[in-house]
Write an enzyme that holds these catalytic residues in place. Structure first.
Site, PDB file in Angstrom:
ATOM      1  N   ASP A   1       2.594  58.518  27.560  1.00 31.49           N
ATOM      2  CA  ASP A   1       3.704  59.461  27.501  1.00 31.49           C
ATOM      3  C   ASP A   1       5.028  58.752  27.801  1.00 31.49           C
ATOM      4  O   ASP A   1       5.086  57.869  28.659  1.00 31.49           O
ATOM      5  CB  ASP A   1       3.455  60.560  28.551  1.00 31.49           C
ATOM      6  CG  ASP A   1       4.422  61.712  28.418  1.00 31.49           C
ATOM      7  OD1 ASP A   1       4.502  62.290  27.325  1.00 31.49           O
ATOM      8  OD2 ASP A   1       5.111  62.029  29.413  1.00 31.49           O
TER       9      ASP A   1
ATOM     10  N   GLU B   1       4.295  56.757  23.137  1.00 33.29           N
ATOM     11  CA  GLU B   1       5.188  57.752  22.544  1.00 33.29           C
ATOM     12  C   GLU B   1       6.617  57.200  22.580  1.00 33.29           C
ATOM     13  O   GLU B   1       7.188  57.049  23.654  1.00 33.29           O
ATOM     14  CB  GLU B   1       5.135  59.063  23.344  1.00 33.29           C
ATOM     15  CG  GLU B   1       6.088  60.101  22.812  1.00 33.29           C
ATOM     16  CD  GLU B   1       6.481  61.168  23.844  1.00 33.29           C
ATOM     17  OE1 GLU B   1       6.951  62.224  23.427  1.00 33.29           O
ATOM     18  OE2 GLU B   1       6.336  60.927  25.059  1.00 33.29           O
TER      19      GLU B   1
END
Ligand SMILES: *[C@@H]1O[C@H](CO)[C@@H](O)[C@H](O)[C@H]1NC(C)=O
Ligand SMILES: *[C@@H]1O[C@H](CO)[C@@H](O)[C@H](O)[C@H]1NC(C)=O
Ligand SMILES: *[C@@H]1O[C@H](CO)[C@@H](O)[C@H](O)[C@H]1NC(C)=O
Ligand SMILES: *[C@@H]1O[C@H](CO)[C@@H](O)[C@H](O)[C@H]1NC(C)=O
Ligand SMILES: *[C@@H]1O[C@H](CO)[C@@H](O)[C@H](O)[C@H]1NC(C)=O
Ligand SMILES: *[C@@H]1O[C@H](CO)[C@@H](O)[C@H](O)[C@H]1NC(C)=O
Ligand SMILES: *[C@@H]1O[C@H](CO)[C@@H](O)[C@H](O)[C@H]1NC(C)=O
Length: 574
Positions: A236, A260
């Site tokens: 993330d 990400e």
């Protein structure tokens, strides 16, 4: 040595490498929203309330057939670590798992340590991989001066002061967190060191440049991966951490890392593939949305251009994570009214370079224009074998077969031909021709009379897309959807007629197709392939489809007037 012993013990390779992930396809689940325990009320999940709806690691374990039957060879689950446990906030509760409290603990909301091990073991028993979402950039707090003792990193940031003139300990003093500041999105240092969130739900930013923090994180991820036999990580907010942090982090993890890096900036995204195996393919996503969505700009030239830039910029485009939906972007159904646009766009994510990722519910036509509406429960759909589900199964079946039996996964996509409304690509020996013209029967090129007198356009004519291959005219290939053999014209031309609407074709050489289980001669075999003909996959009400189609019709008409050239024309099918 340790790995080898475990491998012999379990008889299964985990700790999978980039090379092993290249040929996989991933089903992304929000753990809380995928499946309910038996007997739970299927109507109780209130999406707006932003609270837990009841999914757990165990309910995923108990419902893997739905995912495996669609041909997926891996799943990606929500973060597994302990989350904020206080009263509901302005943004509800951490049902999504991203609000990390103590990362050294598991999130007991999703089950016990044994439950997570059982999920991992069951995936491995099925020959599937487990990808776990992890958050290292930040923790979560409900103020900018939290009680630091609840986190894995307890060294307080508030011993240093940021803008107080009476400050005794300036913020250059090393602490485990960066001092609070709101993000200035035009300044990369600020994006990486300031805090995501706001002052009511803040995401205190770890000082990942501090060697102690980096070292603790290294041991943490190594333990987590080994304890739960995790095969890969989805990282993330990777771009919110300075890139050099990730190289030793992913080495400690010892498994495939996919980060990400939100946004269409190819230079930034590709720089992160220098420090980890893979990133999510946001640049392609943005191009696909503008190229395939209906209504939309509808120009596929840009998709081809972006694919070219990706090939030139990324270290290895075949490892990027291709997607159309996730928990941070609108559901496809909310940006495009026509199921055929989904089918064509999905086919591109499977048949070009990269690892395809389907976000749970994409195959059910779930809608939701953003957080929290794009995170609805899956159980309300009844897990039906929809046209999009069947398409996914067919694509996975073909792709898994090509991965196992040819060098398809390593080969690079070549764009054979592109126009604003069609794109033809070749990867390995497979030719895929996609279009953005949508479901309604496209019956012809618009002629001059037609463009000045719209009524005339209701008369059916024919429309088509063609591409040049290197195939000789005697070559025999088959479209895996219609199971029809395809003629190759002079100069290697293959042509697709859109007399049944804008459906994609995937042409596979017959000698390769044999053994794939697709398009078997018997009618039983045929039923195992998805039908791409137009159908009401989505429970949309007819007036909205017609009105949006009329809008796009009108926009199309304006476009024709502006360009002064013939263009394809369409209308909603009755
Ligand atoms: C769902 O939650 C929202 C926000 O908490 C609330 O306003 C609404 O009444 C709830 N709906 C139902 C059907 O309970
Ligand atoms: C960028 O952000 C950092 C961190 O907040 C700050 O120190 C720096 O002055 C900013 N640079 C510019 C050019 O604004
Ligand atoms: C192509 O797409 C990118 C990203 O969506 C956008 O920034 C750019 O303006 C587009 N170019 C054209 C020619 O449409
Ligand atoms: C599509 O985009 C390309 C550039 O990406 C541009 O050259 C072309 O004119 C566009 N076509 C239409 C019909 O807008
Ligand atoms: C999907 O395939 C199954 C058989 O595998 C079939 O029963 C079902 O009708 C298909 N769904 C659609 C929407 O075509
Ligand atoms: C691909 O190979 C794996 C491992 O040998 C096997 O489990 C799987 O069934 C194969 N899949 C296909 C579609 O051939
Ligand atoms: C459209 O093309 C199909 C297939 O080539 C052909 O059978 C049909 O007659 C054509 N229709 C018209 C109106 O030209």
């Amino acid at each position: 040595m340790f790995r080898l012993i475990l491998l012999l013990f379990f008889g299964y390779t985990f700790a999978a490498t980039a090379d092993q992930w290249r040929g996989r396809s991933i089903y992304q689940v929000i753990t809380d929203r995928y499946a309910l325990p038996a007997g739970a009320d299927v109507n109780a999940c209130n999406i707006t309330a932003q609270t837990w709806c009841g999914g757990t690691w165990r309910t995923i374990t108990d419902n893997l057939d739905y995912i495996q039957d669609a041909g997926f060879t891996a799943i990606w689950i929500s973060p597994v670590n302990q989350n904020y446990q206080g009263p509901s906030t302005a943004y509800g509760d951490p049902y999504h798992g991203y609000w990390i409290a103590d990362a050294s603990q598991l999130n007991l909301r999703f089950g016990t340590s044994d439950d997570l091990k059982a999920l991992s073991a069951e995936l491995h028993r099925r020959g599937m991989y487990l990808m776990v979402d992890i958050v290292a950039n930040n923790v979560m707090a409900t103020s900018i001066t939290p009680d630091w003792s609840v986190y894995m990193f307890k060294d307080p940031v508030n011993s240093c002061c940021f803008s107080d003139p009476k400050c005794l300990m300036p913020c250059s003093f090393k602490t485990q967190y960066h001092p609070y500041c709101p993000i200035d999105w035009n300044n990369l240092t600020s994006v990486q060191n300031c805090w995501l969130g706001d002052t009511s739900v803040s995401l205190p930013d770890l000082n990942t440049q501090d060697p102690t923090v980096a070292s603790i994180y290294g041991s943490w991820i190594s333990n987590l991966v080994q304890e739960y036999a995790i095969d890969g990580l989805r990282i993330d907010a990777a771009k919110h951490v300075q890139a050099p942090f990730w190289t030793p982090f992913c080495e400690s993890a010892g498994v495939f890392c996919m980060g990400e890096v939100f946004g269409s900036d190819i230079a930034l995204a590709s720089s992160y593939q220098q420090v980890m195996d893979s990133v999510l393919n946001y640049p392609l996503y943005d191009a696909i949305v503008q190229g395939f969505s209906i209504p939309g700009p509808g120009n596929l030239s840009n998709v081809s251009a972006v694919m070219g830039q990706i090939q030139n910029s990324f270290k290895d485009p075949t490892l990027l994570g291709n997607f159309l939906e996730n928990q941070d972007v609108p559901r496809w159904h909310s940006i495009s009214v026509d199921p055929q646009s989904l089918f064509n766009a999905m086919i591109l994510t499977f048949m070009s370079d990269g690892i395809p990722i389907i976000y749970y519910g994409q195959e059910q036509g779930l809608d939701g224009s953003g957080d929290p509406y794009n995170r609805g429960p899956l159980w309300t759909t009844g897990y039906q074998r929809t046209a999009a589900y069947n398409l996914t199964a067919t694509l996975n079946r073909l792709r898994n077969y090509l991965v196992n039996n040819t060098n398809w996964a390593q080969s690079r996509t070549q764009v054979l031909r592109v126009s604003s409304q069609g794109i033809a690509i070749m990867k390995g020996d497979v030719v895929t021709i996609m279009t953005n013209i949508g479901s309604p029967v496209r019956t012809g090129r618009m002629n001059w009379i037609c463009s000045s007198l719209m009524v005339w356009c209701l008369q059916p004519q024919n429309a088509s897309m063609f591409a040049y291959t290197h195939w000789p005219s005697s070559f025999s290939s088959t479209d895996i959807f219609s199971c029809k053999q395809w003629a190759v014209g002079s100069g290697g031309t293959v042509e697709v007629q859109y007399t049944k609407g804008g459906t994609a074709v995937i042409l596979v050489p017959d000698d390769i197709l044999q053994g794939s289980g697709l398009c078997l001669a018997s009618s039983q075999g045929k039923s195992s392939t998805a039908s791409l003909s137009n159908g009401g996959v989505w429970r949309v009400n007819v007036p909205s489809v017609i009105s949006v189609s009329l809008v796009s019709l009108f926009l199309n008409f304006l476009g024709v007037m502006k360009q002064g050239i013939p263009s394809l024309y369409y209308l909603p099918e009755a």
